[in-house]
Design a protein around this motif. Structure first.
Motif, PDB file in Angstrom:
ATOM      1  N   GLY A  70      -8.690 -16.154  -2.161  1.00  0.00           N
ATOM      2  CA  GLY A  70      -7.694 -15.155  -1.817  1.00  0.00           C
ATOM      3  C   GLY A  70      -6.909 -14.629  -2.999  1.00  0.00           C
ATOM      4  O   GLY A  70      -5.918 -13.909  -2.831  1.00  0.00           O
ATOM      5  N   ARG A  71      -7.336 -14.955  -4.212  1.00  0.00           N
ATOM      6  CA  ARG A  71      -6.613 -14.514  -5.404  1.00  0.00           C
ATOM      7  C   ARG A  71      -7.051 -13.120  -5.869  1.00  0.00           C
ATOM      8  O   ARG A  71      -6.312 -12.453  -6.565  1.00  0.00           O
ATOM      9  CB  ARG A  71      -6.806 -15.517  -6.535  1.00  0.00           C
ATOM     10  CG  ARG A  71      -6.219 -16.880  -6.200  1.00  0.00           C
ATOM     11  CD  ARG A  71      -5.997 -17.709  -7.426  1.00  0.00           C
ATOM     12  NE  ARG A  71      -5.240 -18.909  -7.112  1.00  0.00           N
ATOM     13  CZ  ARG A  71      -4.900 -19.821  -8.013  1.00  0.00           C
ATOM     14  NH1 ARG A  71      -5.249 -19.657  -9.275  1.00  0.00           N
ATOM     15  NH2 ARG A  71      -4.214 -20.883  -7.656  1.00  0.00           N
ATOM     16  N   TRP A  72      -8.273 -12.756  -5.541  1.00  0.00           N
ATOM     17  CA  TRP A  72      -8.781 -11.419  -5.865  1.00  0.00           C
ATOM     18  C   TRP A  72      -9.159 -10.715  -4.569  1.00  0.00           C
ATOM     19  O   TRP A  72      -9.557 -11.348  -3.595  1.00  0.00           O
ATOM     20  CB  TRP A  72     -10.020 -11.487  -6.759  1.00  0.00           C
ATOM     21  CG  TRP A  72      -9.798 -12.010  -8.133  1.00  0.00           C
ATOM     22  CD1 TRP A  72      -8.643 -12.486  -8.673  1.00  0.00           C
ATOM     23  CD2 TRP A  72     -10.801 -12.136  -9.151  1.00  0.00           C
ATOM     24  NE1 TRP A  72      -8.852 -12.895  -9.959  1.00  0.00           N
ATOM     25  CE2 TRP A  72     -10.156 -12.697 -10.284  1.00  0.00           C
ATOM     26  CE3 TRP A  72     -12.164 -11.839  -9.210  1.00  0.00           C
ATOM     27  CZ2 TRP A  72     -10.851 -12.954 -11.469  1.00  0.00           C
ATOM     28  CZ3 TRP A  72     -12.843 -12.086 -10.378  1.00  0.00           C
ATOM     29  CH2 TRP A  72     -12.188 -12.632 -11.498  1.00  0.00           C
ATOM     30  N   ARG A  73      -9.060  -9.378  -4.605  1.00  0.00           N
ATOM     31  CA  ARG A  73      -9.497  -8.596  -3.451  1.00  0.00           C
ATOM     32  C   ARG A  73     -10.999  -8.361  -3.487  1.00  0.00           C
ATOM     33  O   ARG A  73     -11.632  -8.231  -2.447  1.00  0.00           O
ATOM     34  CB  ARG A  73      -8.770  -7.258  -3.421  1.00  0.00           C
ATOM     35  CG  ARG A  73      -7.313  -7.376  -3.043  1.00  0.00           C
ATOM     36  CD  ARG A  73      -6.728  -6.066  -2.629  1.00  0.00           C
ATOM     37  NE  ARG A  73      -6.976  -5.005  -3.602  1.00  0.00           N
ATOM     38  CZ  ARG A  73      -6.818  -3.712  -3.359  1.00  0.00           C
ATOM     39  NH1 ARG A  73      -6.413  -3.312  -2.174  1.00  0.00           N
ATOM     40  NH2 ARG A  73      -7.040  -2.813  -4.298  1.00  0.00           N
ATOM     41  N   HIS A  74     -11.561  -8.267  -4.689  1.00  0.00           N
ATOM     42  CA  HIS A  74     -12.987  -7.945  -4.828  1.00  0.00           C
ATOM     43  C   HIS A  74     -13.513  -8.560  -6.116  1.00  0.00           C
ATOM     44  O   HIS A  74     -12.753  -8.785  -7.065  1.00  0.00           O
ATOM     45  CB  HIS A  74     -13.170  -6.414  -4.854  1.00  0.00           C
ATOM     46  CG  HIS A  74     -14.578  -5.973  -4.643  1.00  0.00           C
ATOM     47  ND1 HIS A  74     -15.483  -5.880  -5.668  1.00  0.00           N
ATOM     48  CD2 HIS A  74     -15.239  -5.611  -3.518  1.00  0.00           C
ATOM     49  CE1 HIS A  74     -16.640  -5.471  -5.195  1.00  0.00           C
ATOM     50  NE2 HIS A  74     -16.517  -5.310  -3.894  1.00  0.00           N
ATOM     51  N   VAL A  75     -14.825  -8.830  -6.153  1.00  0.00           N
ATOM     52  CA  VAL A  75     -15.417  -9.436  -7.347  1.00  0.00           C
ATOM     53  C   VAL A  75     -15.353  -8.514  -8.557  1.00  0.00           C
ATOM     54  O   VAL A  75     -15.545  -8.958  -9.692  1.00  0.00           O
ATOM     55  CB  VAL A  75     -16.889  -9.853  -7.092  1.00  0.00           C
ATOM     56  CG1 VAL A  75     -16.964 -11.008  -6.120  1.00  0.00           C
ATOM     57  CG2 VAL A  75     -17.724  -8.675  -6.639  1.00  0.00           C
ATOM     58  N   ASP A  76     -15.078  -7.227  -8.349  1.00  0.00           N
ATOM     59  CA  ASP A  76     -14.951  -6.296  -9.474  1.00  0.00           C
ATOM     60  C   ASP A  76     -13.747  -6.608 -10.356  1.00  0.00           C
ATOM     61  O   ASP A  76     -13.712  -6.184 -11.511  1.00  0.00           O
ATOM     62  CB  ASP A  76     -14.807  -4.851  -8.970  1.00  0.00           C
ATOM     63  CG  ASP A  76     -16.123  -4.285  -8.508  1.00  0.00           C
ATOM     64  OD1 ASP A  76     -17.164  -4.887  -8.823  1.00  0.00           O
ATOM     65  OD2 ASP A  76     -16.120  -3.243  -7.829  1.00  0.00           O
ATOM     66  N   ALA A  77     -12.756  -7.294  -9.815  1.00  0.00           N
ATOM     67  CA  ALA A  77     -11.534  -7.626 -10.558  1.00  0.00           C
ATOM     68  C   ALA A  77     -10.927  -6.369 -11.172  1.00  0.00           C
ATOM     69  O   ALA A  77     -10.667  -6.295 -12.373  1.00  0.00           O
ATOM     70  CB  ALA A  77     -11.828  -8.661 -11.649  1.00  0.00           C
ATOM     71  N   SER A  78     -10.690  -5.365 -10.335  1.00  0.00           N
ATOM     72  CA  SER A  78     -10.226  -4.069 -10.831  1.00  0.00           C
ATOM     73  C   SER A  78      -8.709  -3.985 -10.997  1.00  0.00           C
ATOM     74  O   SER A  78      -8.215  -3.127 -11.724  1.00  0.00           O
ATOM     75  CB  SER A  78     -10.702  -2.949  -9.904  1.00  0.00           C
ATOM     76  OG  SER A  78     -10.277  -3.191  -8.584  1.00  0.00           O
ATOM     77  N   GLU A  79      -7.954  -4.862 -10.344  1.00  0.00           N
ATOM     78  CA  GLU A  79      -6.505  -4.843 -10.496  1.00  0.00           C
ATOM     79  C   GLU A  79      -6.104  -5.530 -11.800  1.00  0.00           C
ATOM     80  O   GLU A  79      -6.825  -6.375 -12.323  1.00  0.00           O
ATOM     81  CB  GLU A  79      -5.837  -5.517  -9.297  1.00  0.00           C
ATOM     82  CG  GLU A  79      -6.028  -4.754  -7.999  1.00  0.00           C
ATOM     83  CD  GLU A  79      -5.261  -5.356  -6.838  1.00  0.00           C
ATOM     84  OE1 GLU A  79      -4.507  -6.335  -7.066  1.00  0.00           O
ATOM     85  OE2 GLU A  79      -5.421  -4.848  -5.715  1.00  0.00           O
ATOM     86  N   HIS A  80      -4.917  -5.161 -12.303  1.00  0.00           N
ATOM     87  CA  HIS A  80      -4.495  -5.620 -13.633  1.00  0.00           C
ATOM     88  C   HIS A  80      -4.505  -7.148 -13.751  1.00  0.00           C
ATOM     89  O   HIS A  80      -5.062  -7.700 -14.695  1.00  0.00           O
ATOM     90  CB  HIS A  80      -3.104  -5.069 -13.952  1.00  0.00           C
ATOM     91  CG  HIS A  80      -2.578  -5.526 -15.281  1.00  0.00           C
ATOM     92  ND1 HIS A  80      -3.100  -5.077 -16.471  1.00  0.00           N
ATOM     93  CD2 HIS A  80      -1.593  -6.414 -15.590  1.00  0.00           C
ATOM     94  CE1 HIS A  80      -2.451  -5.650 -17.473  1.00  0.00           C
ATOM     95  NE2 HIS A  80      -1.541  -6.461 -16.968  1.00  0.00           N
ATOM     96  N   GLY A  81      -3.882  -7.820 -12.800  1.00  0.00           N
ATOM     97  CA  GLY A  81      -3.825  -9.276 -12.851  1.00  0.00           C
ATOM     98  C   GLY A  81      -5.197  -9.919 -12.735  1.00  0.00           C
ATOM     99  O   GLY A  81      -5.487 -10.913 -13.411  1.00  0.00           O
ATOM    100  N   GLU A  82      -6.027  -9.360 -11.868  1.00  0.00           N
ATOM    101  CA  GLU A  82      -7.389  -9.878 -11.699  1.00  0.00           C
ATOM    102  C   GLU A  82      -8.189  -9.705 -12.988  1.00  0.00           C
ATOM    103  O   GLU A  82      -8.917 -10.609 -13.416  1.00  0.00           O
ATOM    104  CB  GLU A  82      -8.083  -9.138 -10.558  1.00  0.00           C
ATOM    105  CG  GLU A  82      -7.443  -9.338  -9.208  1.00  0.00           C
ATOM    106  CD  GLU A  82      -8.039  -8.446  -8.129  1.00  0.00           C
ATOM    107  OE1 GLU A  82      -7.669  -8.632  -6.954  1.00  0.00           O
ATOM    108  OE2 GLU A  82      -8.862  -7.570  -8.456  1.00  0.00           O
ATOM    109  N   ARG A  83      -8.055  -8.535 -13.598  1.00  0.00           N
ATOM    110  CA  ARG A  83      -8.792  -8.236 -14.820  1.00  0.00           C
ATOM    111  C   ARG A  83      -8.370  -9.173 -15.950  1.00  0.00           C
ATOM    112  O   ARG A  83      -9.200  -9.660 -16.722  1.00  0.00           O
ATOM    113  CB  ARG A  83      -8.565  -6.774 -15.212  1.00  0.00           C
ATOM    114  CG  ARG A  83      -9.440  -6.270 -16.333  1.00  0.00           C
ATOM    115  CD  ARG A  83      -9.371  -4.767 -16.452  1.00  0.00           C
ATOM    116  NE  ARG A  83      -7.997  -4.301 -16.645  1.00  0.00           N
ATOM    117  CZ  ARG A  83      -7.295  -3.655 -15.743  1.00  0.00           C
ATOM    118  NH1 ARG A  83      -7.794  -3.396 -14.553  1.00  0.00           N
ATOM    119  NH2 ARG A  83      -6.050  -3.255 -16.006  1.00  0.00           N
TER     120      ARG A  83
END
Length: 202
Positions: A70-83
């Motif tokens: 639940g830490r990322w919305r998608h495997v693309d990691a497109s949001e700043h924190g995810e990236r």
């Protein structure tokens, strides 16, 4: 759907396809495999294919794990924190792989992995001022690697780099400054590879 809407939809679809094909996890491994096969070294080609496949599986497993937590919305990691999280993971993984390659593999592989880690580090360090395009950095790095395969390879690689730049703009993932920063970083990595890695291998 009107003609203008259809054209816009097709343009968006093409941009997504080019962006996927220009993903760092694809372009740099393919460039390395072309170099290895161009030298006629079958063992190196098989070894590289295995290493890159395992690395891609590792990164994908990590990305899926982050989504399931639940830490990322998608495997693309497109949001700043995810990236940022993904880039930190990639930096550590690439440094570990570079150290392993320096111990067991060919020097060119170790340098390629170390320079890939350097590109990730530059993206992390410059994040406050610029969203450096790693797509652009790695596609230009790959083009620099392929430049020694002949003019046809170099021109094809540069044309593809231009297509990737267009796709990132079309998808609104970057602004021109981000692409320029990525291209400069990738060109520097390519110069360093041919200046140091091949000099040590000879």
């Amino acid at each position: 759907m009107g003609g203008a809407q259809y054209a816009a939809s097709m343009s968006q679809t093409l941009a997504r396809a080019v962006s996927i094909l220009g993903h760092p996890m694809l372009v740099l491994p393919l460039a390395a495999l072309v170099l290895a096969s161009g030298r006629g070294d079958g063992r190196d080609t098989v070894w590289l294919a295995a290493v890159f496949t395992l690395f891609a599986l590792l990164v994908m497993t990590y990305s899926v794990w982050q989504v399931r937590r639940g830490r990322w919305r998608h495997v693309d990691a497109s949001e700043h924190g995810e990236r940022r999280t993904l880039n930190r993971f990639l930096l550590m993984a690439l440094l570990a792989a570079a150290a392993l390659a320096a111990w067991r593999g060919p020097v060119e592989l170790a340098w390629g992995l170390a320079l890939s880690a350097a590109l990730i580090a530059i993206a992390l360090l410059s994040a406050r001022w610029c969203k450096l395009s790693l797509h652009m950095a790695f596609v230009v790095f790959a083009a620099a690697l392929l430049s020694h395969q002949g003019a046809a390879w170099a021109l094809a690689a540069l044309a593809f780099a231009a297509a990737v730049a267009w796709s990132r703009l079309r998808l609104q993932r970057h602004v021109p400054r981000d692409l320029l920063a990525g291209a400069l970083a990738g060109a520097l990595a390519g110069w360093a590879f041919w200046r140091f890695a091949y000099g040590m291998a000879d």
